[in-house]
Design a protein around this motif. Structure first.
Motif, PDB file in Angstrom:
ATOM      1  N   UNK A  50       3.197   5.346  -8.318  1.00 44.81           N
ATOM      2  CA  UNK A  50       2.419   4.467  -8.697  1.00 44.81           C
ATOM      3  C   UNK A  50       3.036   3.463  -8.360  1.00 44.81           C
ATOM      4  N   UNK A  51       4.942   3.256  -8.082  1.00 40.37           N
ATOM      5  CA  UNK A  51       5.440   2.053  -7.728  1.00 40.37           C
ATOM      6  C   UNK A  51       6.279   2.020  -6.536  1.00 40.37           C
ATOM      7  N   UNK A  52       5.797   2.969  -5.634  1.00 44.55           N
ATOM      8  CA  UNK A  52       5.995   2.618  -4.630  1.00 44.55           C
ATOM      9  C   UNK A  52       4.519   2.441  -3.848  1.00 44.55           C
ATOM     10  N   UNK A  53       3.170   2.520  -4.233  1.00 44.84           N
ATOM     11  CA  UNK A  53       1.555   2.310  -4.446  1.00 44.84           C
ATOM     12  C   UNK A  53       2.235   0.632  -4.012  1.00 44.84           C
ATOM     13  N   UNK A  54       1.830   0.553  -5.581  1.00 46.84           N
ATOM     14  CA  UNK A  54       1.976  -1.432  -5.259  1.00 46.84           C
ATOM     15  C   UNK A  54       2.835  -1.744  -4.158  1.00 46.84           C
ATOM     16  N   UNK A  55       4.700  -1.150  -3.931  1.00 42.50           N
ATOM     17  CA  UNK A  55       5.293  -1.745  -2.695  1.00 42.50           C
ATOM     18  C   UNK A  55       4.269  -1.713  -2.013  1.00 42.50           C
ATOM     19  N   UNK A  56       3.935  -1.199  -1.288  1.00 42.24           N
ATOM     20  CA  UNK A  56       3.074  -1.054  -0.399  1.00 42.24           C
ATOM     21  C   UNK A  56       2.082  -2.183   0.173  1.00 42.24           C
ATOM     22  N   UNK A  57       1.265  -1.814  -1.365  1.00 40.76           N
ATOM     23  CA  UNK A  57       0.431  -2.846  -1.454  1.00 40.76           C
ATOM     24  C   UNK A  57       1.278  -4.378  -1.087  1.00 40.76           C
ATOM     25  N   UNK A  58       1.432  -4.797  -2.105  1.00 37.78           N
ATOM     26  CA  UNK A  58       2.471  -6.042  -1.718  1.00 37.78           C
ATOM     27  C   UNK A  58       2.904  -6.501   0.024  1.00 37.78           C
ATOM     28  N   UNK A  59       3.464  -5.535   0.478  1.00 31.17           N
ATOM     29  CA  UNK A  59       3.674  -5.358   1.676  1.00 31.17           C
ATOM     30  C   UNK A  59       3.342  -5.501   2.182  1.00 31.17           C
ATOM     31  N   UNK A  60       1.074  -4.840   2.738  1.00 30.83           N
ATOM     32  CA  UNK A  60       0.470  -5.070   3.041  1.00 30.83           C
ATOM     33  C   UNK A  60       0.067  -6.569   3.177  1.00 30.83           C
ATOM     34  N   UNK A  61       0.065  -7.051   1.866  1.00 29.30           N
ATOM     35  CA  UNK A  61      -0.361  -8.423   1.726  1.00 29.30           C
ATOM     36  C   UNK A  61       0.306  -9.257   2.288  1.00 29.30           C
ATOM     37  N   UNK A  62       1.580  -8.991   2.208  1.00 25.01           N
ATOM     38  CA  UNK A  62       2.455 -10.182   3.413  1.00 25.01           C
ATOM     39  C   UNK A  62       2.241 -10.070   4.234  1.00 25.01           C
TER      40      UNK A  62
END
Length: 124
Positions: A50-62
């Motif tokens: 879940x943490x990795x998924x959230x980090x990936x989403x944030x990175x993608x959003x940036x």
């Protein structure tokens, strides 16, 4: 001896039953322990995922935001370049018009001079 054989068989069956019951209880405890440990490990893995998924989403959003900013900047540059080109074209058109006016005025002046020269020649 007739009495000893049934007692011996009864004790053997009771011992076998006790051993079998203890073995099954031990196996159940191991399974339960294994399930608890498995659930804890699974829970940790899910949290990590879940943490990795959230980090990936944030990175993608940036990245999306940076891409949008780059696109906006490129559009502004293109608009600015288009405006500069249009201004240059207008300036060139104005220069062409001014050049044509000067040529026309020069030609008109030459025609007037030629007319005056012709008029003077006729008068003499």
């Amino acid at each position: 001896m007739r009495v000893g054989v049934p007692i011996f068989l009864f004790l053997a069956a009771a011992g076998f039953h006790t051993a079998l019951t203890a073995s099954l209880e031990s196996a159940e405890k191991e399974d339960t322990f294994g399930e608890e440990v498995g659930l804890e490990q699974l829970s940790e893995l899910q949290k990590r995922d879940q943490e990795e998924f959230e980090a990936a989403q944030m990175s993608e959003a940036v990245q999306d935001e940076n891409t949008e900013e780059e696109n906006d900047t490129q559009e502004e540059d293109m608009n600015r370049d288009g405006n500069v080109e249009a201004d240059q074209h207008e300036s060139e058109s104005d220069e062409d018009v001014d050049g044509m006016r000067q040529k026309r005025e020069h030609l008109e002046a030459n025609v007037e001079e030629a007319d005056e020269t012709t008029n003077l020649a006729e008068v003499e």
